[in-house]
Motif scaffolding. Structure first.
Motif, PDB file in Angstrom:
ATOM      1  N   LYS A 170     -11.927  10.772  12.496  1.00 29.95           N
ATOM      2  CA  LYS A 170     -11.690   9.671  11.578  1.00 29.95           C
ATOM      3  C   LYS A 170     -11.700  10.159  10.133  1.00 29.95           C
ATOM      4  CE  LYS A 170     -13.256   5.015  10.327  1.00 29.95           C
ATOM      5  NZ  LYS A 170     -14.262   3.950  10.547  1.00 29.95           N
ATOM      6  N   VAL A 171     -12.666  11.033   9.820  1.00 29.43           N
ATOM      7  CA  VAL A 171     -12.727  11.604   8.473  1.00 29.43           C
ATOM      8  C   VAL A 171     -11.509  12.481   8.212  1.00 29.43           C
ATOM      9  CG1 VAL A 171     -13.985  13.178   6.947  1.00 29.43           C
ATOM     10  CG2 VAL A 171     -15.234  11.487   8.316  1.00 29.43           C
ATOM     11  N   LYS A 172     -11.167  13.309   9.188  1.00 27.53           N
ATOM     12  CA  LYS A 172     -10.013  14.207   9.034  1.00 27.53           C
ATOM     13  C   LYS A 172      -8.738  13.402   8.818  1.00 27.53           C
ATOM     14  CE  LYS A 172     -10.175  17.976  11.423  1.00 27.53           C
ATOM     15  NZ  LYS A 172     -10.137  19.195  10.587  1.00 27.53           N
ATOM     16  N   ALA A 173      -8.576  12.334   9.587  1.00 29.83           N
ATOM     17  CA  ALA A 173      -7.385  11.491   9.434  1.00 29.83           C
ATOM     18  C   ALA A 173      -7.357  10.838   8.056  1.00 29.83           C
ATOM     19  CB  ALA A 173      -7.349  10.423  10.532  1.00 29.83           C
ATOM     20  N   VAL A 216       4.415  22.105   3.739  1.00 24.76           N
ATOM     21  CA  VAL A 216       3.010  21.747   3.922  1.00 24.76           C
ATOM     22  C   VAL A 216       2.882  20.242   4.156  1.00 24.76           C
ATOM     23  CG1 VAL A 216       0.731  21.648   2.833  1.00 24.76           C
ATOM     24  CG2 VAL A 216       2.159  23.694   2.553  1.00 24.76           C
ATOM     25  N   PHE A 217       3.622  19.450   3.367  1.00 25.84           N
ATOM     26  CA  PHE A 217       3.594  17.995   3.536  1.00 25.84           C
ATOM     27  C   PHE A 217       4.019  17.618   4.952  1.00 25.84           C
ATOM     28  CE2 PHE A 217       5.635  13.826   3.461  1.00 25.84           C
ATOM     29  CZ  PHE A 217       4.691  13.049   2.807  1.00 25.84           C
ATOM     30  N   GLU A 218       5.091  18.225   5.421  1.00 31.02           N
ATOM     31  CA  GLU A 218       5.575  17.892   6.764  1.00 31.02           C
ATOM     32  C   GLU A 218       4.574  18.317   7.830  1.00 31.02           C
ATOM     33  OE1 GLU A 218       9.662  18.176   9.418  1.00 31.02           O
ATOM     34  OE2 GLU A 218       9.384  19.557   7.724  1.00 31.02           O
ATOM     35  N   GLN A 219       3.976  19.506   7.658  1.00 29.39           N
ATOM     36  CA  GLN A 219       2.993  19.986   8.635  1.00 29.39           C
ATOM     37  C   GLN A 219       1.795  19.049   8.705  1.00 29.39           C
ATOM     38  OE1 GLN A 219      -0.185  21.896   7.525  1.00 29.39           O
ATOM     39  NE2 GLN A 219      -0.810  21.520   9.658  1.00 29.39           N
ATOM     40  N   ARG A 220       1.333  18.581   7.555  1.00 27.14           N
ATOM     41  CA  ARG A 220       0.179  17.681   7.549  1.00 27.14           C
ATOM     42  C   ARG A 220       0.563  16.280   8.010  1.00 27.14           C
ATOM     43  NH1 ARG A 220      -3.218  19.926   2.246  1.00 27.14           N
ATOM     44  NH2 ARG A 220      -4.263  21.586   3.428  1.00 27.14           N
ATOM     45  N   LEU A 221       1.799  15.893   7.788  1.00 27.74           N
ATOM     46  CA  LEU A 221       2.272  14.618   8.324  1.00 27.74           C
ATOM     47  C   LEU A 221       2.301  14.681   9.851  1.00 27.74           C
ATOM     48  CD1 LEU A 221       3.452  11.790   7.941  1.00 27.74           C
ATOM     49  CD2 LEU A 221       5.710  12.839   7.613  1.00 27.74           C
ATOM     50  N   ASN A 222       2.754  15.797  10.385  1.00 29.51           N
ATOM     51  CA  ASN A 222       2.739  15.979  11.846  1.00 29.51           C
ATOM     52  C   ASN A 222       1.309  15.909  12.381  1.00 29.51           C
ATOM     53  OD1 ASN A 222       5.494  16.394  11.821  1.00 29.51           O
ATOM     54  ND2 ASN A 222       5.346  18.638  11.801  1.00 29.51           N
ATOM     55  N   GLU A 223       0.389  16.572  11.700  1.00 31.18           N
ATOM     56  CA  GLU A 223      -1.016  16.586  12.116  1.00 31.18           C
ATOM     57  C   GLU A 223      -1.613  15.188  12.054  1.00 31.18           C
ATOM     58  OE1 GLU A 223      -5.204  18.927  10.975  1.00 31.18           O
ATOM     59  OE2 GLU A 223      -3.350  19.377   9.880  1.00 31.18           O
ATOM     60  N   PHE A 224      -1.251  14.452  11.032  1.00 29.47           N
ATOM     61  CA  PHE A 224      -1.763  13.087  10.858  1.00 29.47           C
ATOM     62  C   PHE A 224      -1.255  12.187  11.977  1.00 29.47           C
ATOM     63  CE2 PHE A 224      -1.388   8.912   8.492  1.00 29.47           C
ATOM     64  CZ  PHE A 224      -2.743   8.632   8.501  1.00 29.47           C
ATOM     65  N   GLU A 225       0.032  12.287  12.286  1.00 27.28           N
ATOM     66  CA  GLU A 225       0.607  11.472  13.360  1.00 27.28           C
ATOM     67  C   GLU A 225      -0.059  11.797  14.698  1.00 27.28           C
ATOM     68  OE1 GLU A 225       5.183  10.676  11.852  1.00 27.28           O
ATOM     69  OE2 GLU A 225       4.709  12.566  12.868  1.00 27.28           O
ATOM     70  N   THR A 228      -5.819   4.395   7.833  1.00 27.02           N
ATOM     71  CA  THR A 228      -6.885   4.507   8.833  1.00 27.02           C
ATOM     72  C   THR A 228      -7.987   3.473   8.636  1.00 27.02           C
ATOM     73  OG1 THR A 228      -7.918   6.195   7.442  1.00 27.02           O
ATOM     74  CG2 THR A 228      -6.477   6.953   9.211  1.00 27.02           C
ATOM     75  N   GLY A 229      -7.810   2.552   7.715  1.00 21.75           N
ATOM     76  CA  GLY A 229      -8.812   1.510   7.517  1.00 21.75           C
ATOM     77  C   GLY A 229      -9.824   1.868   6.450  1.00 21.75           C
ATOM     78  N   GLU A 230     -11.000   1.293   6.560  1.00 19.92           N
ATOM     79  CA  GLU A 230     -12.044   1.520   5.570  1.00 19.92           C
ATOM     80  C   GLU A 230     -12.370   3.005   5.450  1.00 19.92           C
ATOM     81  OE1 GLU A 230     -13.463  -0.415   3.495  1.00 19.92           O
ATOM     82  OE2 GLU A 230     -13.019  -2.456   4.187  1.00 19.92           O
ATOM     83  N   SER A 231     -12.591   3.427   4.242  1.00 18.50           N
ATOM     84  CA  SER A 231     -12.903   4.834   4.013  1.00 18.50           C
ATOM     85  C   SER A 231     -14.238   5.204   4.642  1.00 18.50           C
ATOM     86  CB  SER A 231     -12.964   5.128   2.509  1.00 18.50           C
ATOM     87  OG  SER A 231     -13.435   6.438   2.282  1.00 18.50           O
ATOM     88  N   PRO A 232     -14.267   6.304   5.402  1.00 16.64           N
ATOM     89  CA  PRO A 232     -15.550   6.782   5.914  1.00 16.64           C
ATOM     90  C   PRO A 232     -16.302   7.600   4.862  1.00 16.64           C
ATOM     91  CG  PRO A 232     -13.799   8.200   6.687  1.00 16.64           C
ATOM     92  CD  PRO A 232     -13.134   7.105   5.881  1.00 16.64           C
TER      93      PRO A 232
END
Length: 600
Positions: free
Chosen positions: A441-444, A587-596, A311-315
């Protein structure tokens, strides 16, 4: 070159940001006095040796004598060790550490008669004695010892091996000194174009840079140094593996892995289940790597592209004081008592914060039964360091609870569960950060950090575990562990894990040369099992599942009063089955889905 940023020396750092080892010994002179007392006490062993089997009282007296010496020796050893770790180039500290190592070896040799002599007591007699009130507190201690009956040699042979412990550990010590003190890394450019001396800590920061040229230069320059010494590192690692295999063989274990896991009463099937489950879920890692390549917009994804935030520079960034306050808020879900001890750590100089010249790289929690559970950091103002802080604090509070709720014989916890409290804290911090922001942005960024953490802890540490088992098997089969042989295997294994979307950099095949955990004797797999178990524990606590916090705190207080798998079952996780791993991947897959979804 006069403008190159250099690390401060230890005496240039604010004392409040250093740990206070005077709480162990006021001075080196006091340490020396304690050292000499142990030497004197060791001379009294004839009072107990040869008499354990005479009566329950004699067994109690001998056991008390043995544990008292190890109790004293812990303080002497950890003080010297921490003095050396805070400045690996300090010749005086090296001297203390060498003396402590020598005393540990001599004590091990002088007391090696104890276990064989206990095991020479008829089992029925021993069991009847353990029912007496004076010996009852040692029942599990002796039951654990009895498991090794067929793997325990005669007293003279065990004494000989114990006396050589310093020799068997020489390769690991050589690696540590070379890696932390003697290697000279080059100067590179940071994002602002400043010249900075490359160190392990600086490397970790630069690898997260959003400037690809900075990442690439740091990666190539670091590995240039390791490649220069590839044969030396192959020699130290090979010698260490040979020591593990030799020790397992003479103690009648089928493999070094069986010997290492037996100390915690963990079946090898737990290790194999981890490797199997991780390999069956590599499609998730490949999917994440593919996403990273796509979002970064690169034609070829390199190893140095795996750590920069997508996501680029850390917020988010944290000074150390800010990180302290965030840690306290995030961990408040653990209850007031837990948080009070975190505050105690901050207020009473348990933490050594600043990266200084000669200081050991990385981070760890250390200490023994009588001491504070100290934490070593090499602080950088970023989110990763906040996670490191709560991770190591998890270790330290686990140690605190254990030592304040168990007698000395059970006052430490098994290595197998050592990473669970630390990664439970990490998972808890992740949930806190996600719950306390509406900024996409922070959540991502936090989700990206979690996915990277899972990648680095579950996938990467299992990759390390596969490599570690392979080098032990190769040595046992008589195959020389040359630098090229290890690099060939490691390079292919790395590609299997990360998939076709990762361009195979030739340098990464030599990553094994810079990983200190390969000297720890089958330690790394426990990072992965621990993180997966912690995922369940943290979810239960943060969702306020009835009884979850109480069960978790009881786990922290249990120490080694029961076998680790049994302790974990009481906390709600059965690590003999694959369920906890499958839950973690869910959990990893669920958060990967959320991230996408957020990125879209």
């Amino acid at each position: 070159m006069s403008d190159v940023k250099q690390l401060p020396t230890r005496d240039e750092v604010d004392e409040a940001l250093t740990w206070d080892l005077t709480q162990i010994f006021k001075s080196d002179a006091d340490w020396k006095a304690a050292y000499q007392k142990i030497e004197q006490d060791l001379e009294q062993r004839d009072t107990y040796q040869g008499h354990l089997g005479e009566s329950a009282d004699q067994l109690l007296a001998g056991t008390t004598y043995l544990l008292d010496i190890w109790h004293q020796l812990e303080n002497v050893d950890v003080y010297a060790s921490l003095k050396q770790e805070q400045d690996t180039g300090d010749q005086d500290a090296q001297g203390l550490a060498a003396q402590a190592n020598d005393l540990v070896a001599r004590a091990g040799s002088a007391l090696a008669w104890f276990n064989p002599e206990v095991l020479s007591i008829p089992e029925e007699t021993l069991q009847s004695w353990l029912k007496e009130a004076t010996l009852a507190p040692y029942a599990h201690y002796f039951a654990d010892l009895d498991r090794a009956r067929e793997h325990t040699l005669s007293a003279d042979k065990e004494g000989l091996l114990a006396g050589a412990s310093d020799i068997f550990g020489a390769s690991a010590k050589t690696f540590g000194v070379l890696d932390n003190a003697d290697l000279e890394f080059p100067v590179v450019k940071d994002e602002a174009g400043n010249d900075v001396r490359l160190t392990q800590g600086v490397y970790g920061v630069l690898l997260q840079s959003t400037d690809r040229s900075v990442r690439a230069a740091a990666f190539k320059q670091l590995y240039k140094v390791y490649l220069q010494f590839q044969n030396t590192f192959a020699s130290t690692l090979s010698s260490n593996v040979k020591g593990h295999n030799f020790d397992a063989s003479v103690h009648h274990y089928p493999t070094a892995r069986a010997a290492a896991l037996a100390s915690n009463n963990v079946p090898e099937s737990v290790y194999d289940t981890l490797v199997t489950e991780v390999n069956s879920h590599l499609d998730l890692l490949h999917r994440y790597v593919s996403l990273r390549k796509r979002i970064l917009g690169v034609d070829h994804l390199h190893t140095y592209d795996l750590y920069t935030p997508i996501t680029g520079e850390s917020p988010l960034s944290y000074t150390y004081p800010e990180a302290q306050q965030t840690a306290l808020k995030a961990l408040s879900v653990m209850g007031d008592d837990y948080v009070s001890h975190v505050q105690e750590a901050f207020d009473n100089r348990w933490v050594d914060v600043v990266e200084t010249k000669g200081k050991r790289s990385g981070a760890f929690s250390s200490g023994v039964y009588d001491t504070n559970p100290y934490i070593l950091l090499n602080w950088q103002d970023n989110l990763e360091e906040l996670f490191t802080l709560v991770h190591e604090m998890g270790h330290s509070i686990h140690s605190y609870y254990t030592r304040h709720n168990q007698p000395f014989q059970y006052g430490d916890y098994s290595i197998f569960v050592a990473e669970i409290a630390s990664t439970t804290n990490e998972n808890t911090l992740t949930q806190y950060l996600l719950d306390n922001t509406d900024d996409p942005k922070v959540k991502a960024f936090v989700l990206n950090h979690y996915l990277d953490g899972f990648k680095g802890t579950v996938f990467r540490q299992t990759q390390f575990a596969e490599f570690e088992h392979w080098i032990h098997q190769e040595d046992a089969a008589g195959h020389p562990l040359t630098a090229q042989h290890m690099a060939d295997y490691y390079g292919k294994l790395n590609q299997t894990y990360y998939g076709d979307d990762l361009t195979p950099d030739p340098e990464i095949a030599y990553e094994w040369a810079r990983i200190p955990h390969f000297y720890y004797n089958y330690y790394v797999f426990q990072y992965a099992t621990g993180f997966a178990a912690a995922s369940t524990l943290s979810h239960n606590i943060t969702s306020q599942k009835p009884g979850a916090l109480e069960h978790y705190l009881n786990f922290l207080k249990a120490g080694s009063s029961a076998y680790p798998l049994d302790v974990m079952k009481t906390a709600g996780v059965d690590m003999t089955k694959p369920d906890y791993l499958q839950d973690a991947f869910a959990v990893f897959e669920q958060r990967l889905n959320e991230f996408e979804a957020l990125l879209k």
